[in-house]
Design an enzyme around this catalytic site. Sequence first.
Site, PDB file in Angstrom:
ATOM      1  N   PHE A 175       0.940  -1.142  -0.036  1.00 31.87           N
ATOM      2  CA  PHE A 175      -0.002   0.148   0.148  1.00 31.87           C
ATOM      3  C   PHE A 175       0.790   1.051  -0.327  1.00 31.87           C
ATOM      4  O   PHE A 175       0.608   2.009   0.423  1.00 31.87           O
ATOM      5  CB  PHE A 175      -0.648   0.258   1.292  1.00 31.87           C
ATOM      6  CG  PHE A 175      -1.621  -1.227   1.533  1.00 31.87           C
ATOM      7  CD1 PHE A 175      -1.943  -1.589   0.303  1.00 31.87           C
ATOM      8  CD2 PHE A 175      -1.330  -1.938   2.774  1.00 31.87           C
ATOM      9  CE1 PHE A 175      -3.223  -3.075   1.218  1.00 31.87           C
ATOM     10  CE2 PHE A 175      -2.107  -3.245   2.599  1.00 31.87           C
ATOM     11  CZ  PHE A 175      -3.049  -3.854   2.330  1.00 31.87           C
ATOM     12  N   HIS A 176       2.159   1.202  -0.963  1.00 28.88           N
ATOM     13  CA  HIS A 176       2.674   2.340  -1.204  1.00 28.88           C
ATOM     14  C   HIS A 176       3.187   3.293  -2.594  1.00 28.88           C
ATOM     15  O   HIS A 176       4.273   3.499  -2.464  1.00 28.88           O
ATOM     16  CB  HIS A 176       4.293   1.669  -0.284  1.00 28.88           C
ATOM     17  CG  HIS A 176       4.032   1.440   0.839  1.00 28.88           C
ATOM     18  ND1 HIS A 176       5.022   1.243   1.794  1.00 28.88           N
ATOM     19  CD2 HIS A 176       3.446   1.865   1.807  1.00 28.88           C
ATOM     20  CE1 HIS A 176       5.529   1.281   3.185  1.00 28.88           C
ATOM     21  NE2 HIS A 176       3.603   1.236   3.684  1.00 28.88           N
ATOM     22  N   PRO A 177       1.768   3.009  -3.129  1.00 32.45           N
ATOM     23  CA  PRO A 177       2.161   3.579  -4.429  1.00 32.45           C
ATOM     24  C   PRO A 177       2.629   4.742  -4.069  1.00 32.45           C
ATOM     25  O   PRO A 177       1.936   5.791  -3.399  1.00 32.45           O
ATOM     26  CB  PRO A 177       0.863   3.312  -4.659  1.00 32.45           C
ATOM     27  CG  PRO A 177      -0.401   3.806  -4.592  1.00 32.45           C
ATOM     28  CD  PRO A 177       0.993   3.141  -2.643  1.00 32.45           C
TER      29      PRO A 177
END
Length: 533
Positions: A470-472
């Site tokens: 969940f780190h775009p």
Amino acid sequence: MKDYGQFDYVIVGAGTAGCVLANRLSEDPRVSVLLLEAGGRDTYIWVKIPVGYLYCIGNPRTDWMFQTEAEPGLGGRSILYPRGRILGGCSAINGMIYMRGQARDYDQWRQMGNTGWGWDDVLPYFLKSEDHFAGASEHHGAGGEWRVEKPRLSWEILDRFADAAEAAGIPRTDDFNRGNNEGVGYFQVNQRRGWRWSTARGFLRPASDRQNLTVLTGAQAQGLMLEGRKATGIRFLKDGHPAMAKAGREVILSAGAIGSPQIMMLSGIGPGQHLQDHGIAVAHDMEGVGGNLQDHLQLRLSYRVEGVKTLNQMASTLFGKAKIGLDYALRRRGPMSMAPSQLGAFAKSDPALETPDLEYHVQPLSLPKFGEDLDPFPAFTASVCNLRPGSRGDIRLKSPNPQDAPAIRPNYLSTEADRITAARSIELTRRIVAQAPLAQFNPQEIRPGPEYASEAELIEAAGQIGTTIFHPVGTARMGDGPGSVVDHRLKVHGMDGLRVVDASIMPTITSGNTNSPTVMIAEKAADMIRLDR
């Protein structure tokens, strides 16, 4: 179409960055600020309870419900791509881990030509908003809006994993946020007395009574209003009805690494041929919009254990669940106060590296995949991710309809270096688990399984078990060269009255969790906006 009038600043997206900006810009009573959020208010009980991420991710009430396109590096799988759709954005549904990254991350940004973004430049902005449980020090701030606390529980299985990591050569640390995060220890979290602490609670709520700040929920951006190459406002749907608002000074896109480039492309700002293919008139041909997508791919290795408590058996009975609920209700402690990962470690896939390139999120539980039931036996999970992937993906429109989700292609494991790092990270995990401190629990690898042994097999396994953590970031890259979208003051190149302030401006991903770096970006941007005014 309802006209909401003119404001000095229109901020699109009340997520991590948008809430910070709304607070800081509205501190000046002489300016007016409009904050738009496509989702709803943060009154949902599971937004407040830390373990509630289980009920927020994959829930259309709080999540955009994105999915990637089929990923070649993941065996053709399409994976869930959660993004917060609520006041507070991802800070309202994420893992609550307070992490800045490494000093070298920001020094590299500066060396890429982004003046004012080195570690010494950005550290004061981390300190400004921080309210650290231990008080003010050289490395931490106190009294700010962004609360940081220690976790409210520990686990024997995690303590022994830490011992095993130390036996494997990873030093102990009690603080991952001093500039070099190498070591193993418990994460610090964005919580206050056992409750989640989002940017909506920390930044937006204290500013909500200001007469010069207007917050609209249920307001989904449809596109920018442009006069030539000047952004003059925003078109949006308010509870499904067309609306608009004008910006006297600036429109600020804070819709995140997926939303901000999508809004630009819908408005005619982006790769010219791609826009024309969707029948969108090109207002400003910018090849970099939506490119440079970077993300941390986590590999979740699970181990069955014996003779030690894990959440799997604690939550497997009604009595156990009742006990967990009572512990939280009476003391704000226990598993319901847990961040998804409690123990962390930063290590090197190659001893020759200057700083760690791997991050571990270790959990006293296991499950086949996110959203499914816990395994019916005691187990723990050691998730490991490559902090500095070379793979680059993109965000592209699927249609000119703003209601249609864009195509998300992270392009995981598309470089040879990333594939080798993935194999090495699995080998390192196995080496840690094989150390003496864990032997008493007889750990048995169940995912991906010991049958994967050679480098080629480990790369195959990484593709089978890999998923987003969940780190775009990076899809509106800061810089001055080809492919950059914003300058070092976060103004969109070739445009007037338009700025981007969120994780999409990162030229390269930070070496750790990305939420608090986004808070810092918004803090720094607010100062630049005030100075420009």
